[in-house]
Structures are given as structure tokens and as C-alpha cells.
Design an enzyme around this catalytic site. Structure first.
Site, PDB file in Angstrom:
ATOM      1  N   CYS A  73       0.824  -1.209   0.000  1.00 17.01           N
ATOM      2  CA  CYS A  73       0.000   0.000   0.000  1.00 17.01           C
ATOM      3  C   CYS A  73       0.861   1.264   0.000  1.00 17.01           C
ATOM      4  O   CYS A  73       0.400   2.333  -0.392  1.00 17.01           O
ATOM      5  CB  CYS A  73      -0.941   0.001   1.202  1.00 17.01           C
ATOM      6  SG  CYS A  73      -0.122  -0.021   2.805  1.00 17.01           S
ATOM      7  N   SER A 128       9.068   3.101   5.865  1.00 19.74           N
ATOM      8  CA  SER A 128       7.626   2.868   5.862  1.00 19.74           C
ATOM      9  C   SER A 128       6.859   4.154   6.132  1.00 19.74           C
ATOM     10  O   SER A 128       7.373   5.080   6.763  1.00 19.74           O
ATOM     11  CB  SER A 128       7.249   1.819   6.920  1.00 19.74           C
ATOM     12  OG  SER A 128       7.784   0.557   6.598  1.00 19.74           O
ATOM     13  N   ASP A 133       7.002   0.099  10.818  1.00 14.62           N
ATOM     14  CA  ASP A 133       5.967  -0.884  10.459  1.00 14.62           C
ATOM     15  C   ASP A 133       6.654  -2.162   9.988  1.00 14.62           C
ATOM     16  O   ASP A 133       7.308  -2.188   8.947  1.00 14.62           O
ATOM     17  CB  ASP A 133       5.072  -0.324   9.360  1.00 14.62           C
ATOM     18  CG  ASP A 133       3.841  -1.183   9.115  1.00 14.62           C
ATOM     19  OD1 ASP A 133       3.814  -2.331   9.582  1.00 14.62           O
ATOM     20  OD2 ASP A 133       2.903  -0.696   8.462  1.00 14.62           O
ATOM     21  N   GLU A 135       5.310  -5.070   9.111  1.00  9.81           N
ATOM     22  CA  GLU A 135       4.593  -5.922   8.168  1.00  9.81           C
ATOM     23  C   GLU A 135       5.310  -6.003   6.826  1.00  9.81           C
ATOM     24  O   GLU A 135       5.123  -6.944   6.065  1.00  9.81           O
ATOM     25  CB  GLU A 135       3.171  -5.401   7.972  1.00  9.81           C
ATOM     26  CG  GLU A 135       2.283  -5.578   9.192  1.00  9.81           C
ATOM     27  CD  GLU A 135       0.866  -5.073   8.957  1.00  9.81           C
ATOM     28  OE1 GLU A 135       0.617  -4.512   7.870  1.00  9.81           O
ATOM     29  OE2 GLU A 135       0.030  -5.237   9.861  1.00  9.81           O
ATOM     30  N   LYS A 211      -4.354 -10.526   5.478  1.00 10.45           N
ATOM     31  CA  LYS A 211      -3.530 -10.236   6.652  1.00 10.45           C
ATOM     32  C   LYS A 211      -3.921  -8.925   7.325  1.00 10.45           C
ATOM     33  O   LYS A 211      -4.100  -8.862   8.546  1.00 10.45           O
ATOM     34  CB  LYS A 211      -2.049 -10.196   6.257  1.00 10.45           C
ATOM     35  CG  LYS A 211      -1.120  -9.990   7.451  1.00 10.45           C
ATOM     36  CD  LYS A 211       0.336 -10.079   7.043  1.00 10.45           C
ATOM     37  CE  LYS A 211       1.239  -9.892   8.249  1.00 10.45           C
ATOM     38  NZ  LYS A 211       2.678  -9.979   7.877  1.00 10.45           N
TER      39      LYS A 211
END
Length: 427
Positions: A73, A128, A133, A135, A211
Site C-alpha cells: 500500500c 515505511s 511498520d 509488516e 492479513k
């Protein structure tokens, strides 16, 4: 004749060593991220599984042997060893909705050590949208694993990525860069909490149970202390599994419009290529808070103009600031120290690797001298040279490696090695 045969192939080996040394210079990353583009633009260059597979299958047509794409994203980036960055951008944009001209006008390109440092920073969460972050590591692992399945990850990229993962793990475990509770999924909870201002009894719809959707559901339960949550997913089994785990409700995808009308809060975390909730569906609805966690946008951005609709996307959520984020900023210098150490380790490996073809050839040629009649007839009078000692050969090779690595001595390593070998044999 034996010496001449021993030196035969030196030119080819020097080319191999040169190719190894050029890997760093020809390692590129080209991409766009949240720093210069909004969610709408990033959505034009988002890469789904089918597009990624097509990119990997076409890579060799573009003269590429090692390449992978990271699409999240926050960013779309293509990494690889290439004659130029254009080879990578041409390949990437061959599968994107956005044009190459748009990509070129907005992208960043890094090469060599700058590109290597960049991948370390990305995996650590330093680059990020929400600092720290973590992830991104899982997303990067999936990207590299997919590329490896298509035989597009070679020795250089694999060693680099494994070193990057080691550094990322140390940063995660030994610094506070990812400490506290803050992520895109958690920022969504903070946003909802702020907009509701203590109101309770609201119906929540979560669309998408990948997720991010799963993490968001767990945060809703843990931090908003509510189970008035309905889950919808195109694959109903996934929604049912999560609902049973958390004690929530599900609805079939065919009832999406009815559930949209009934919900007070809607969170969308799908990976559709076009919006799944349209502005028209909300024109006559009750007031709602909508959160779009998808790239490209899966809620029609035009809905934000409706007076009874509050809409936030990933860019809006990233602006949420709190004490946890400030604490993470203070940990950045520690993370950079870790990156410097592991980057140095990788460069040391690469430095040794670029000498490997020459060292291997030197060792082989010295072994070949055992059967060389000219060499044996010249030194057979020496009792110590009736048979060639393997330890002596290894000693010579180690000496060559030391000089190549530490002293960076120029000259013919073959001739020097043979001289050393003869000296050991005579003495």
C-alpha cells in the site's frame, strides 16, 4: 607447454571475476512510494499476483537474470541486476495501469551501494509510511519467494536478501524501532476511536480478511472492546474461520450492499483492482465512517465529498501521531548502526566472491602441475617434491587470497602463485 596450458583460460576467468565485481554497480531499485505520490497514483502502479507472475516470466526477454517486485500500500518497487534502470522500469510498467511516462516523472532510482542500503532501510521499517511498520518484512519475503520460484533469484540477490532479513530481525529484537502498538491496522482503530468520541453500539463491517483485515479485526476486538462486527470475504471460508476464532458474524458477498447500508463503520481491506464500494451506494445512506486500507482505492474516493460520510485512506491514517511514534523516531540511530554492520558484512562477502574464480583456477592449475612432465623433471631431485603436498597448494592459495583481499595487489596471480609453490617445494 605445461605452464602455458596452466595459464590458458586466464582471460575467461578474469571476465568472470569482472562480472562478479560489477554486480553491485549493476544492482538497481526503481520505485514510487508515499513520499511523492498519493494513494490514487500508487494504485495505478500496484502489482497483483497475476501481474507479478507475468513480469517474472517476461524478465529474461528484457535481459534480466535476477529481479523481484515489492508492491504494497505504500510503494511499488522493482529490484534487480540490470544493464540500466530502464530495463527494470520498462519491464515493470509493461504490466501496470499507469503509464511509463508517469512512473518516470515520479519515481526514484538508486543504484549500487545506495540501492543496497535502500533495501536494508525498507526491510527495517525505516522507509515505511508509519515508521517501524514491521509488516513490510512478510511482504518482502513473499515477493522474493515468488521470484525464486520463477528462477529469478541468483546467488547475489539471495545472499543480499538473507543478510537484509538478519539485520531486520536484530533491529526488531534489539531496538525499539517497532516497539509499541502502531501500524496501518492500528492507526485505523485510532481514527475510528477519534471519530466516534466514546459512542458505543455501532455496527462495524469489515470487507476483506487477508492479513491486514485479520489484524484490523483483532484490533477492533482488543481495543474497541466490541464484537458487533460482520465479516465479508469473497472466499467465505476465510471469513468464517476468522469469525469463529473471534466470536464475530459473517455475511455472504452477495449481501454486500445490504450490509453497507446497515453498517455505521466500514473498513475495506481487499485487493480488488477497482472500487468495491461506490459513491452511489452511499448517497442516501445514514452517516458513516469509512476506512480504505487498500491500494488501489477500493472505496470510491468521491464518497469523501458526501456531507454524511467520513472517509480515510492509508495516507490519511499515516498522519496519526502519538507518543509511540515519537519513541520510534528516537530509535532510528540504533537501527542505522545495525544496518551499517550487516551492510559491511555483505560487502565483505561480495569482495571475497569476486575473487573466487581466480582462486579456484590457481588451485586447479597447481594441482595440474603434479602431472606436468616438465615440472617434475626439473624438481624430481628434491625429495620433498616426489609428490605434491596438498597442504602446500592450499597454503599458496590462501596467500594469494590474503593479498587479493587485504593488500589489493595488482599483477598476475598465476605467476606469483607458481613462484610461491616452487619455493615451498624446493625449501
Amino acid at each position: 607447454m605445461c605452464l602455458r596450458r596452466g595459464l590458458k583460460g586466464t582471460f575467461a576467468l578474469s571476465l568472470e571475476a569482472k562480472e562478479n565485481s560489477m554486480e553491485i554497480d549493476q544492482f538497481f531499485v526503481a520505485g514510487i512510494n508515499y513520499k511523492k505520490t498519493d494513494a490514487a497514483v500508487r494504485g495505478q502502479f500496484a502489482i497483483g499476483p497475476e501481474q507479478y507472475l507475468s513480469i517474472l516470466q517476461k524478465a529474461r526477454q528484457y535481459g534480466l537474470q535476477e529481479v523481484f517486485v515489492l508492491s504494497t500500500c505504500n510503494r511499488t518497487e522493482i529490484y534487480g541486476i540490470a544493464p540500466s534502470a530502464d530495463h527494470l522500469t520498462n519491464l515493470l510498467c509493461s504490466e501496470t495501469a499507469g503509464s511509463q511516462a508517469t512512473f518516470n516523472s515520479l519515481c526514484y532510482i538508486k543504484e549500487g551501494r545506495n540501492a543496497i542500503h535502500h533495501i536494508f532501510s525498507v526491510a527495517a521499517g525505516l522507509d515505511s509510511q508509519i515508521l517501524g511498520d514491521y509488516e513490510i518484512v512478510g511482504q518482502m519475503k513473499l515477493a522474493v519467494r515468488t521470484a525464486k520460484e520463477q528462477d529469478m533469484i541468483g546467488a547475489f540477490t539471495e545472499r543480499l536478501f538473507n543478510t537484509v532479513l538478519q539485520a531486520s530481525k536484530v533491529i526488531k529484537n534489539e531496538t525499539g524501532l517497532s516497539g509499541g502498538t502502531i501500524s496501518v491496522a492500528f492507526a485505523a482503530i485510532q481514527f475510528i476511536r477519534e471519530k466516534l468520541a466514546g459512542q458505543t453500539g455501532k455496527n462495524i463491517l469489515v470487507l476483506g480478511t487477508g492479513k491486514i483485515g485479520r489484524n484490523t479485526c483483532r484490533n477492533l476486538v482488543d481495543y474497541l472492546h466490541t464484537k458487533q462486527i460482520t465479516l465479508i470475504n469473497r472466499t467465505e471460508e476465510k471469513a468464517t474461520e476468522l469469525a469463529e476464532e473471534l466470536g464475530l458474524q459473517t455475511a455472504p458477498y452477495s449481501q454486500l450492499n445490504d450490509q453497507v447500508q446497515a453498517a455505521d463503520i466500514i473498513i475495506v481491506a481487499t485487493n480488488a483492482s477497482t472500487p468495491v464500494i461506490m459513491c452511489e451506494q452511499l448517497l442516501l445512506s445514514s452517516p458513516k465512517v469509512l476506512v480504505d486500507l487498500s491500494i488501489p482505492n477500493n472505496i470510491d474516493p468521491a464518497a469523501a465529498a458526501l456531507p454524511h460520510i467520513t472517509l480515510a485512506n492509508v495516507d490519511d491514517l499515516s498522519r496519526i501521531n502519538d507518543d509511540t511514534l515519537n519513541m520510534r523516531k528516537a530509535e532510528v540511530p540504533k537501527a542505522l548502526v545495525v544496518i551499517a554492520a550487516y551492510l559491511g558484512e555483505f560487502l565483505e562477502w561480495h569482495s571475497l566472491r569476486k575473487h573466487a574464480p581466480v582462486l579456484k583456477a590457481v588451485k586447479q592449475k597447481l594441482h595440474d602441475m603434479q602431472s606436468c612432465g616438465l615440472y617434475l623433471s626439473s624438481y624430481q631431485s628434491s625429495n620433498t617434491m616426489d609428490t605434491v603436498d596438498k597442504a602446500a597448494i592450499q597454503k599458496v592459495v590462501n596467500n594469494v587470497a590474503l593479498k587479493m583481499r587485504d593488500r589489493n595487489q595488482p599483477g598476475c596471480h598465476y605467476i606469483e602463485a607458481i613462484n610461491d609453490f616452487m619455493t615451498i617445494g624446493i625449501n
